[in-house]
Write an enzyme that holds these catalytic residues in place. Structure first.
Site, PDB file in Angstrom:
ATOM      1  N   GLY A  14      -7.300  59.926 106.453  1.00  0.00           N
ATOM      2  CA  GLY A  14      -7.837  59.278 105.256  1.00  0.00           C
ATOM      3  C   GLY A  14      -7.328  59.918 103.979  1.00  0.00           C
ATOM      4  O   GLY A  14      -6.981  59.228 103.012  1.00  0.00           O
ATOM      5  N   CYS A  15      -7.260  61.235 103.963  1.00  0.00           N
ATOM      6  CA  CYS A  15      -6.816  61.952 102.763  1.00  0.00           C
ATOM      7  C   CYS A  15      -5.331  61.738 102.510  1.00  0.00           C
ATOM      8  O   CYS A  15      -4.896  61.629 101.364  1.00  0.00           O
ATOM      9  CB  CYS A  15      -7.143  63.438 102.892  1.00  0.00           C
ATOM     10  SG  CYS A  15      -8.918  63.739 103.050  1.00  0.00           S
ATOM     11  N   THR A  16      -4.557  61.631 103.579  1.00  0.00           N
ATOM     12  CA  THR A  16      -3.130  61.348 103.441  1.00  0.00           C
ATOM     13  C   THR A  16      -2.928  59.931 102.906  1.00  0.00           C
ATOM     14  O   THR A  16      -2.118  59.712 101.998  1.00  0.00           O
ATOM     15  CB  THR A  16      -2.404  61.540 104.787  1.00  0.00           C
ATOM     16  OG1 THR A  16      -2.572  62.906 105.198  1.00  0.00           O
ATOM     17  CG2 THR A  16      -0.926  61.224 104.672  1.00  0.00           C
TER      18      THR A  16
END
Length: 151
Positions: free
Chosen positions: A45-47
């Site tokens: 998700g952060c990527t």
């Protein structure tokens, strides 16, 4: 501490970025800032969120925005993350958790019944005068920059 809301003065901070440079929010006075908080470098998700900001970075800059990502990962982790995905913006290391606490995003989480403390994914749009213009509480990681541009 009371939860931050639109119209509040954004808490200033000073912390090191992925290159070890000391960065303060006040360095960006007179500019619109996208300050986005994310849980962990190099996770799916952060990527997706970081790459969405990267892919739309020129559009955001054209609208006058500066992009700053904040997580509790250390400088080395940020440096690897930024390099791996060619992230053109600043990533702040908040390993002492002062910034996440000031912005109210250091929260209790629950995964598979296990409670733990972690960073809530949230985006603050800060105006030229240092006040919070908008807060995106439900971030769509694949559309994070679009969420800002549609405000």
């Amino acid at each position: 501490m009371a939860e931050l809301k639109e119209g509040d003065k954004a808490p200033d901070f000073s912390a090191k970025d992925q290159n070890g440079k000391l960065v303060s929010l006040s360095d960006y006075k007179g500019q619109d800032v996208i300050l986005y908080f994310y849980p962990k470098d190099d996770t799916p998700g952060c990527t997706a969120e970081a790459c969405n900001f990267r892919d739309n970075y020129q559009s955001l800059q054209a609208q006058g925005y500066v992009v700053i990502g904040v997580s509790t990962d250390d400088e080395t982790s940020h440096q690897k993350f930024a390099s791996k995905y060619q992230l053109p913006f600043t990533l702040i290391s908040d390993d002492e958790k002062k910034i996440v606490e000031a912005y109210g995003v250091w929260v209790e989480k629950n995964m598979y019944g296990k409670k733990y403390m972690g960073t809530a994914r949230k985006t603050f749009v800060i105006g030229k005068d240092g006040t919070i213009r908008n807060i995106i509480h439900k971030v769509n990681t694949a559309e994070s920059s679009k969420q800002v541009l549609e405000l």
